[in-house]
Structures are given as structure tokens and as C-alpha cells.
Design a protein around this motif. Structure first.
Motif, PDB file in Angstrom:
ATOM      1  N   THR A 297      17.289   7.275  -2.929  1.00 18.12           N
ATOM      2  CA  THR A 297      17.314   6.821  -1.544  1.00 18.12           C
ATOM      3  C   THR A 297      16.673   5.449  -1.407  1.00 18.12           C
ATOM      4  O   THR A 297      17.180   4.577  -0.691  1.00 18.12           O
ATOM      5  N   PHE A 298      15.548   5.255  -2.097  1.00 14.50           N
ATOM      6  CA  PHE A 298      14.899   3.934  -2.078  1.00 14.50           C
ATOM      7  C   PHE A 298      15.823   2.874  -2.670  1.00 14.50           C
ATOM      8  O   PHE A 298      15.914   1.760  -2.145  1.00 14.50           O
ATOM      9  N   VAL A 299      16.485   3.223  -3.766  1.00 16.66           N
ATOM     10  CA  VAL A 299      17.385   2.261  -4.408  1.00 16.66           C
ATOM     11  C   VAL A 299      18.577   1.954  -3.504  1.00 16.66           C
ATOM     12  O   VAL A 299      18.973   0.793  -3.327  1.00 16.66           O
ATOM     13  N   ALA A 300      19.174   3.005  -2.913  1.00 23.00           N
ATOM     14  CA  ALA A 300      20.348   2.797  -2.067  1.00 23.00           C
ATOM     15  C   ALA A 300      20.021   1.957  -0.841  1.00 23.00           C
ATOM     16  O   ALA A 300      20.862   1.174  -0.372  1.00 23.00           O
ATOM     17  N   GLY A 301      18.796   2.096  -0.330  1.00 25.42           N
ATOM     18  CA  GLY A 301      18.426   1.309   0.843  1.00 25.42           C
ATOM     19  C   GLY A 301      18.426  -0.178   0.595  1.00 25.42           C
ATOM     20  O   GLY A 301      18.633  -0.964   1.529  1.00 25.42           O
ATOM     21  N   ASN A 302      18.219  -0.579  -0.645  1.00 23.89           N
ATOM     22  CA  ASN A 302      18.228  -2.008  -0.962  1.00 23.89           C
ATOM     23  C   ASN A 302      19.621  -2.613  -0.963  1.00 23.89           C
ATOM     24  O   ASN A 302      19.759  -3.837  -0.962  1.00 23.89           O
TER      25      ASN A 302
ATOM     26  N   ALA B 277       0.832  -1.207   0.000  1.00 25.20           N
ATOM     27  CA  ALA B 277       0.000   0.000   0.000  1.00 25.20           C
ATOM     28  C   ALA B 277       0.863   1.253   0.000  1.00 25.20           C
ATOM     29  O   ALA B 277       0.634   2.190  -0.785  1.00 25.20           O
ATOM     30  N   LEU B 278       1.871   1.299   0.867  1.00 20.15           N
ATOM     31  CA  LEU B 278       2.752   2.464   0.900  1.00 20.15           C
ATOM     32  C   LEU B 278       3.556   2.589  -0.384  1.00 20.15           C
ATOM     33  O   LEU B 278       3.742   3.691  -0.909  1.00 20.15           O
TER      34      LEU B 278
ATOM     35  N   GLY C 162      10.969  -0.006   0.347  1.00 17.34           N
ATOM     36  CA  GLY C 162      11.922   0.518  -0.624  1.00 17.34           C
ATOM     37  C   GLY C 162      11.969  -0.310  -1.893  1.00 17.34           C
ATOM     38  O   GLY C 162      11.888   0.239  -3.010  1.00 17.34           O
ATOM     39  N   PHE C 163      12.080  -1.620  -1.738  1.00 17.23           N
ATOM     40  CA  PHE C 163      12.101  -2.492  -2.917  1.00 17.23           C
ATOM     41  C   PHE C 163      10.780  -2.427  -3.673  1.00 17.23           C
ATOM     42  O   PHE C 163      10.751  -2.356  -4.902  1.00 17.23           O
ATOM     43  N   CYS C 164       9.664  -2.440  -2.930  1.00 15.70           N
ATOM     44  CA  CYS C 164       8.353  -2.399  -3.583  1.00 15.70           C
ATOM     45  C   CYS C 164       8.140  -1.082  -4.327  1.00 15.70           C
ATOM     46  O   CYS C 164       7.544  -1.064  -5.412  1.00 15.70           O
ATOM     47  N   THR C 165       8.619   0.018  -3.751  1.00 15.25           N
ATOM     48  CA  THR C 165       8.462   1.314  -4.409  1.00 15.25           C
ATOM     49  C   THR C 165       9.229   1.356  -5.723  1.00 15.25           C
ATOM     50  O   THR C 165       8.716   1.827  -6.754  1.00 15.25           O
ATOM     51  N   LEU C 166      10.450   0.875  -5.707  1.00 16.61           N
ATOM     52  CA  LEU C 166      11.238   0.821  -6.941  1.00 16.61           C
ATOM     53  C   LEU C 166      10.553  -0.054  -7.979  1.00 16.61           C
ATOM     54  O   LEU C 166      10.489   0.294  -9.171  1.00 16.61           O
TER      55      LEU C 166
END
Length: 283
Positions: free
Chosen positions: A116-121, A93-94, A158-162
Motif C-alpha cells: 500500500t505504501f509503495v502503490a501510494g507513490n 518520525a512516522l 509513504g515514500f519515507c516508510t519505503l
């Protein structure tokens, strides 16, 4: 640049390739077969050293009945369900809302947030072990189901957003413009236009996240203590005794713990493949 198709190989190469497939499949399935056979092996044969031979007797019902009703395994299964399902729903959902914003709105800092989302993975999870454990202690979430839920939601988002951002980016932007011209607000655009179009991607992502969270052992071991909030992965490890290990019970518990993920994949296989191939071709 690309590998030569198998049809263009020499006859000898094709023969060796076809002969190697059963061998590779057997080697890959060998540990699974060993666990499956051990799960129906009586304890007496293990005590006598019969680890790899074919069982002389079978204890299928005894082993699985002991695991299910002679241990807290059902409690562990309930904890896993309470952890996994909210984590899957919350993270997707997020991620769907974040992916929609990153793919649709060209605001300042868009690429920085995506980076940032990518780097977090790429952050090793072992690096986060101590700070995350201390954070759960300060927030009084240590050894609770909701502590694991909040961690998995934050870590999987993070992974789901990417994943979803790239799918939404491939959609025709004319659909978004047409919906806005017709008077749809952003929430209506998101729920009635975007979500139905990325339904295959959501299904594929749900299967992946379910598998990640259900099979998690590292964080379940770090953020729980005892049986109160322990999921099934920790419960299987708890089947080992203090002095000796009943490997037949551990194997039976492992088979039971793997069944939900395997069953979900085969039940949703059509949607999973459709989600992975969504947008692969145009026209």
C-alpha cells in the motif's frame, strides 16, 4: 550487460566524451545563469528589450531589497518554514516507526501494508487535487499552514516508510535479538539501537523531504488563497504584476527561494552521500 568503462574507450571516443562534458554543463546551467543575470538587471533594460545581453548597469541591491522589504516575501519565507520543518519531522518520525515495524515484525498483512505504501507513490498527484481540496474545506483546514503540513506529512510518509524500511531490513537481525535478550523493550530497541544505526539514512531522507516540501508549488496553489498561508513558491508567482511582469524581481525572488534548499544540501552533503551509500558494501 554493463557499459564499458571510459578507460577502455578508444582515444577518439574519450576525446569526444571529454569535449561534450563542458557543452552539456553549459546547456544545463544556461537557464540558471539567465535567471541570475536577470535578477541583477535594471527594469529599464527589460523595458527596452535587453533580455539576453549583458547588463549595462546592475541593480543587485535595488532588486533584492525590493523583493525582501517591498513585498510580503519575508512573510512567505516564514510560512514556508512553518510548513516545511513540521512536515519533515512528522513524516520522518512516522516513517521511522512504520519502517521499524514492517522490517522487524513478521505479522500477517505485513507485505500488504508495504504494498500500500509503495502503490501510494505511483498515484498521480493531479488525481488527488479535488478530493484533497474538498477534505481540507470540510475539516476547516483550507488556506491554513496546518492544512499543508498535514497533507505533506501524509503524502511523504509513504515514500519515507519505503526508504527506511529497506535500510532497517539490511541491519543485522542479531542486534535486535541481542537487545531483547538483554531486557530492552521495543521503544528502547527503537530509540537506542535502530535510530543511531540509520542516522545517515535519516539525514539523507530529511534533505530529500525538505527539498520536496520547500519547492512544492502545486499543492500550495491548490490549498491556499491569498497571502495568509502561502509559501515562498506561491509568493514568487505573486511578484508578477497585473498588467506587466517585473522579471528582474521574479528572478531575484526565485534565487532567494532556492537558496535554503541549495544551502542545506551543501551543508549536509557528507551525510547525504553517506545515507545513499549506507549498506552498499558488506564486510
Amino acid at each position: 550487460m554493463y557499459p564499458t568503462p571510459v578507460e577502455r574507450w578508444s582515444p577518439t571516443g574519450r576525446t569526444l566524451y571529454k569535449a561534450s562534458l563542458p557543452v552539456a554543463l553549459f546547456l544545463w546551467l544556461l537557464p540558471l545563469i539567465a535567471v541570475l543575470v536577470t535578477s541583477v538587471r535594471p527594469s529599464g533594460e527589460l523595458m527596452n528589450g535587453n533580455y539576453w545581453g549583458w547588463p549595462k548597469d546592475f541593480a543587485l541591491f535595488e532588486n533584492y531589497r525590493t523583493v525582501l522589504f517591498g513585498s510580503p516575501m519575508l512573510h512567505y519565507f516564514l510560512n514556508s518554514c512553518l510548513i516545511t520543518f513540521p512536515s519533515v519531522v512528522g513524516s520522518i518520525a512516522l516513517a521511522a516507526m512504520a519502517g521499524f515495524a514492517l522490517a522487524t515484525y513478521p505479522f500477517k498483512g505485513n507485505h500488504a501494508i508495504l504494498g500500500t505504501f509503495v502503490a501510494g507513490n505511483f498515484v498521480p498527484i493531479q488525481v488527488l487535487m479535488i478530493p484533497v481540496r474538498q477534505l481540507t474545506l470540510h475539516l476547516h483546514l483550507y488556506n491554513t499552514v496546518w492544512g499543508l503540513v498535514l497533507f505533506h506529512v501524509s503524502f511523504q510518509t509513504g515514500f519515507c516508510t519505503l526508504f527506511l524500511r529497506n535500510f532497517i531490513k539490511e541491519l543485522p537481525y542479531e542486534l535486535v535479538e541481542a537487545a531483547r535478550i538483554e531486557g530492552a523493550n521495543e521503544w528502547q530497541l527503537f530509540y537506542r539501537i535502530i535510530l543511531p544505526l540509520i542516522a545517515p539514512a535519516l539525514a539523507a531522507l530529511a534533505i530529500l523531504v525538505f527539498t520536496f516540501v520547500w519547492n512544492d508549488y502545486f499543492w500550495a496553489l491548490c490549498l491556499t488563497q491569498g497571502d495568509d498561508a502561502a509559501p515562498v513558491t506561491v509568493g514568487v508567482a505573486a511578484l508578477k504584476g497585473q498588467w506587466t511582469t517585473a522579471w528582474n524581481l521574479v528572478s531575484a525572488g526565485s534565487i532567494l527561494a532556492a537558496l535554503p534548499s541549495v544551502g542545506l544540501f551543501f551543508a549536509m552533503q557528507k551525510h547525504f552521500v553517506a545515507g545513499l551509500t549506507f549498506g552498499a558494501t558488506k564486510g
